[in-house]
Design a protein around this motif. Structure first.
Motif, PDB file in Angstrom:
ATOM      1  N   MET A 463     -11.840  24.680  39.072  1.00  0.00           N
ATOM      2  CA  MET A 463     -11.057  23.626  38.434  1.00  0.00           C
ATOM      3  C   MET A 463     -11.444  23.557  36.955  1.00  0.00           C
ATOM      4  O   MET A 463     -12.256  24.336  36.471  1.00  0.00           O
ATOM      5  N   SER A 464     -10.856  22.592  36.244  1.00  0.00           N
ATOM      6  CA  SER A 464     -11.180  22.361  34.845  1.00  0.00           C
ATOM      7  C   SER A 464     -11.190  20.857  34.584  1.00  0.00           C
ATOM      8  O   SER A 464     -10.527  20.097  35.290  1.00  0.00           O
ATOM      9  N   THR A 465     -11.952  20.439  33.571  1.00  0.00           N
ATOM     10  CA  THR A 465     -11.953  19.022  33.195  1.00  0.00           C
ATOM     11  C   THR A 465     -12.132  18.885  31.691  1.00  0.00           C
ATOM     12  O   THR A 465     -12.892  19.641  31.068  1.00  0.00           O
ATOM     13  N   ASP A 466     -11.415  17.922  31.110  1.00  0.00           N
ATOM     14  CA  ASP A 466     -11.523  17.644  29.674  1.00  0.00           C
ATOM     15  C   ASP A 466     -12.238  16.323  29.406  1.00  0.00           C
ATOM     16  O   ASP A 466     -12.092  15.739  28.332  1.00  0.00           O
ATOM     17  N   ASN A 467     -12.988  15.857  30.386  1.00  0.00           N
ATOM     18  CA  ASN A 467     -13.739  14.590  30.315  1.00  0.00           C
ATOM     19  C   ASN A 467     -12.856  13.354  30.454  1.00  0.00           C
ATOM     20  O   ASN A 467     -13.343  12.233  30.361  1.00  0.00           O
ATOM     21  N   GLN A 468     -11.561  13.558  30.681  1.00  0.00           N
ATOM     22  CA  GLN A 468     -10.665  12.455  31.018  1.00  0.00           C
ATOM     23  C   GLN A 468     -10.012  12.685  32.375  1.00  0.00           C
ATOM     24  O   GLN A 468      -9.943  11.780  33.196  1.00  0.00           O
ATOM     25  N   LYS A 469      -9.570  13.906  32.577  1.00  0.00           N
ATOM     26  CA  LYS A 469      -8.913  14.267  33.829  1.00  0.00           C
ATOM     27  C   LYS A 469      -9.555  15.517  34.418  1.00  0.00           C
ATOM     28  O   LYS A 469     -10.166  16.316  33.698  1.00  0.00           O
ATOM     29  N   VAL A 470      -9.382  15.672  35.714  1.00  0.00           N
ATOM     30  CA  VAL A 470      -9.794  16.882  36.428  1.00  0.00           C
ATOM     31  C   VAL A 470      -8.515  17.615  36.825  1.00  0.00           C
ATOM     32  O   VAL A 470      -7.644  17.039  37.483  1.00  0.00           O
ATOM     33  N   TYR A 471      -8.413  18.878  36.436  1.00  0.00           N
ATOM     34  CA  TYR A 471      -7.222  19.667  36.720  1.00  0.00           C
ATOM     35  C   TYR A 471      -7.526  20.601  37.885  1.00  0.00           C
ATOM     36  O   TYR A 471      -8.435  21.431  37.802  1.00  0.00           O
ATOM     37  N   VAL A 472      -6.758  20.447  38.962  1.00  0.00           N
ATOM     38  CA  VAL A 472      -7.080  21.097  40.230  1.00  0.00           C
ATOM     39  C   VAL A 472      -5.943  22.011  40.662  1.00  0.00           C
ATOM     40  O   VAL A 472      -4.816  21.550  40.891  1.00  0.00           O
ATOM     41  N   GLY A 473      -6.227  23.297  40.765  1.00  0.00           N
ATOM     42  CA  GLY A 473      -5.280  24.224  41.364  1.00  0.00           C
ATOM     43  C   GLY A 473      -5.455  24.219  42.872  1.00  0.00           C
ATOM     44  O   GLY A 473      -6.582  24.257  43.377  1.00  0.00           O
ATOM     45  N   VAL A 474      -4.351  24.156  43.608  1.00  0.00           N
ATOM     46  CA  VAL A 474      -4.392  24.108  45.070  1.00  0.00           C
ATOM     47  C   VAL A 474      -3.641  25.307  45.631  1.00  0.00           C
ATOM     48  O   VAL A 474      -2.474  25.536  45.293  1.00  0.00           O
ATOM     49  N   SER A 475      -4.323  26.066  46.475  1.00  0.00           N
ATOM     50  CA  SER A 475      -3.715  27.234  47.104  1.00  0.00           C
ATOM     51  C   SER A 475      -2.878  26.828  48.313  1.00  0.00           C
ATOM     52  O   SER A 475      -1.675  27.061  48.364  1.00  0.00           O
ATOM     53  N   ASP A 476      -3.539  26.248  49.312  1.00  0.00           N
ATOM     54  CA  ASP A 476      -2.894  25.796  50.550  1.00  0.00           C
ATOM     55  C   ASP A 476      -2.053  26.872  51.227  1.00  0.00           C
ATOM     56  O   ASP A 476      -0.969  26.595  51.769  1.00  0.00           O
ATOM     57  N   LEU A 477      -2.556  28.107  51.195  1.00  0.00           N
ATOM     58  CA  LEU A 477      -1.942  29.138  52.023  1.00  0.00           C
ATOM     59  C   LEU A 477      -1.968  28.680  53.475  1.00  0.00           C
ATOM     60  O   LEU A 477      -2.935  28.054  53.919  1.00  0.00           O
ATOM     61  N   PRO A 478      -0.933  28.962  54.247  1.00  0.00           N
ATOM     62  CA  PRO A 478      -0.871  28.461  55.635  1.00  0.00           C
ATOM     63  C   PRO A 478      -1.789  29.234  56.572  1.00  0.00           C
ATOM     64  O   PRO A 478      -1.358  29.920  57.489  1.00  0.00           O
ATOM     65  N   THR A 479      -3.102  29.149  56.320  1.00  0.00           N
ATOM     66  CA  THR A 479      -4.107  29.748  57.196  1.00  0.00           C
ATOM     67  C   THR A 479      -4.974  28.646  57.775  1.00  0.00           C
ATOM     68  O   THR A 479      -4.985  27.513  57.283  1.00  0.00           O
TER      69      THR A 479
END
Length: 614
Positions: A463-479
């Motif tokens: 993930m990444s954060t700019d000290n205000q928000k957390v930016y979250v990539g979500v895969s959620d492949l159907p496994t």
């Protein structure tokens, strides 16, 4: 066994049953036309590589390999347990059959680069880099706060400046680091490349013993990294000459897949392993590996301390097949550790146990003393997660827990909120994000579910954060359906750093064409990066997108899954974007594309984008 897992096993058996027909169709041969290599492949390999085993590269990807790589894998690499019963001649035959290429009688000749050694003047000191290691700067936050060359005002002017193709590669998993003059990156072939920032021309190369999967780290004049053979290295950043190489773990299946990090005195190396693969074999005595972090003296290469994530495995019970089991085992560290110089701590995130009994240090964050390696505190987020490859194949070595395989593959991020309070942010394949208090022995401050989770994420790589928000990539492949929770949200999401509440969500559209050779899915498995007002993320579908940090809308996108002209004259092509994420430095974006596991689309390129291509 749950009903969903019975369905999965029945599907696997059905897949194996039709492999013969699929094999003949794919290879375009009749049964009486099979060569020795074809027969070996059909008997020993085809079931997995024709789709029955999700994580195995598909045949279409294997065709792109040099035959020597397949032989090495069968001899001493990922597929060494499958190659036990094969003679060297058998391995040569199957490698030549798969690739359609002859095994070279001598070493593969050096690739000729169209712009190699152009004589760019290198700085005398390389101690300062604009993006160093996995996280870019301190805290592993993957945020470039000083970036001014790329902004919402000019993002639509981004164009490809240059691209570099890795010869005979089918995946690019080593994230680059960038200084004012140079780009340093590892490769599937184990070659470290030093490239000129402006042109992409090769300045020097260094050949490691095996694949380099993690990011390099530059400390003083040393480039530091690990390889898939379980070695850590220091090489001279000016010349590429070896300073030292150290074997980091006694287990023969130990590997370094995560990125190393260093302070002024020591290099900290995460250690994982490949043991979950042979664990699927009925006769394999599972398991002997235990995860670790190893501290190495920066100057000498000597080990300073080793901290194991679990106690030494001991004999436990015998399986229904009569095979002796050992435990506890596993809890690997396959993400890059995070330095906290203020508290004199190192934070490492762990994966699941490989065998019973499950321990309290798997799927956890471990805080270690920088001087001694002593574990100061542990925060576990998923209990009773013991799992190995036998569980997905319904063979006896599956641990009694038969856990969800919910590793923490993303590095912990040390971030400071606007109120001055520091938080340690972690994301898990379960689809959960947690904020921990580093001053309260890792006490959980808030938690938020961002996706349904799965063996491939949830939150997979970072993930990444700019000290205000957390930016979250979500895969959620159907496994891993029996363990998934709620609706899937493949895409990019922003959380408030202080509270964990959603600021915005962007479930990405499915742009995948039907009937393709390779898996295509809109989720984000690779690590996410950010700069002022912008978030950068590459998808499993090969799409690279830049988002507004304030609202989450897509501002710019580029399809990497295509042929690309390269600066070094090697045929370049992109594919799925997996593992390492975008690097932002001095008005340029550095992005890799291509991944050949899990049925994903192979590729071999490093691309550099800038406004107007300048």
């Amino acid at each position: 066994m749950t009903n969903n897992r019975r369905i999965a096993v029945l599907f696997l058996l059905r897949s194996v049953a039709i492999v013969g027909l699929s094999f003949m169709s794919l290879m375009g041969v009749q049964a009486d036309e099979l060569s020795d290599g074809a027969k070996i492949f059909q008997t020993n390999c085809s079931a997995c590589h024709l789709g029955a085993m999700l994580e195995a590269p598909k045949v279409e990807a294997l065709k792109l390999y040099p035959p020597e790589r397949i032989i090495k894998s069968l001899e001493s690499g990922l597929m060494s347990t499958a190659g036990i019963g094969l003679s060297l001649a058998d391995k040569h035959a199957v490698a030549e059959f798969i690739t359609g290429k002859k095994v070279a009688d001598s070493k593969i000749s050096e690739t000729i680069y169209t712009c190699k050694s152009i004589g760019v003047d290198l700085p005398k000191s390389l101690s300062k880099v604009d993006w160093n290691g996995w996280g870019g700067k301190s805290g592993n936050r993957r945020h470039q706060e000083n970036e001014s060359g790329i902004s919402p005002d000019n993002v639509d002017e981004l164009k490809l400046k240059w691209a570099f193709a890795f010869p005979e590669a089918t995946r690019v998993r080593s994230q680059p680091i960038v200084s004012k003059n140079m780009v340093y990156i590892g490769s599937q072939a184990g070659i470290i490349y030093a490239l000129d920032v402006e042109t992409g021309c090769v300045q020097w190369e260094y050949q490691a013993k095996d694949e380099v999967r993690g990011s390099l780290f530059l400390q003083l004049d040393s480039l530091l990294f690990g390889d898939l053979d379980g070695n850590a290295y220091a090489i001279d950043a000016q010349s590429g000459e070896l300073k030292w190489r150290t074997k980091v773990h006694p287990n023969p299946l130990a590997v370094v897949t995560g990125s190393v990090i260093a302070d002024e005195k020591k290099v900290y190396v995460p250690v994982s392993s490949l043991e979950i693969i042979p664990a699927a074999r009925v006769e394999y005595e599972c398991c002997s590996f235990r995860g670790a972090v190893v501290a190495i003296d920066l100057q000498s290469g000597e080990k300073v301390w080793t901290t194991y994530t679990i106690d030494e495995p001991k004999p436990t019970y015998k399986t229904s097949a009569g095979t002796q089991q050992h435990g506890p085992s596993g809890a690997p560290v396959w993400s890059g550790p995070t330095l906290d110089l203020k508290r004199n701590l190192l934070y490492a995130t762990t994966g699941q146990n490989y065998s019973s009994p499950a321990t309290g240090t798997s799927d956890a964050v471990l805080a270690m003393d920088l001087n001694s390696g002593e574990i100061k505190w542990v925060t576990q987020v998923t209990k009773d997660d013991a799992w190995n490859g036998a569980c997905s194949r319904n063979t006896p070595n599956c641990p009694k827990e038969d856990g969800p395989d919910y590793d923490i593959g993303a590095s912990a991020m040390l971030s400071t909120a606007e109120n001055g309070k520091q938080l340690l942010i972690i994301g898990q394949k379960s689809g959960m994000v947690y904020a921990l208090n580093p001053d309260a022995k890792g006490k959980i401050v808030w938690k938020q579910r961002v996706g349904s989770g799965g063996t491939m994420g949830g939150v997979h790589w970072g993930m990444s954060t700019d000290n205000q928000k957390v930016y979250v990539g979500v895969s959620d492949l159907p496994t891993n359906n029996p363990y998934n929770v709620g609706a899937a949200h493949p895409g990019l999401h922003a959380l408030d750093l202080k509270t964990g509440e959603f600021v915005w969500r962007n479930d990405l559209p499915n742009v995948c064409a039907k009937g393709g050779k390779f898996m295509c899915f809109p989720g984000i498995s690779a690590a996410v990066s950010s700069s002022t007002n912008l978030v950068y993320a590459g998808g499993l579908d090969g799409m690279f997108r830049i988002f507004s940090a304030s609202k989450g809308e897509i501002l710019w996108e580029y399809d990497t899954k295509q042929a690309v002209n390269t600066i070094n004259g090697v045929k370049g092509f992109g594919g799925s974007i997996e593992s390492d994420g975008p690097v932002i430095a001095n008005g340029k974006i550095y992005l890799t594309s291509g991944y050949d596991k899990w049925g994903e689309a192979p590729g071999n390129i490093l691309m550099v984008f800038s406004a107007g291509g300048k």
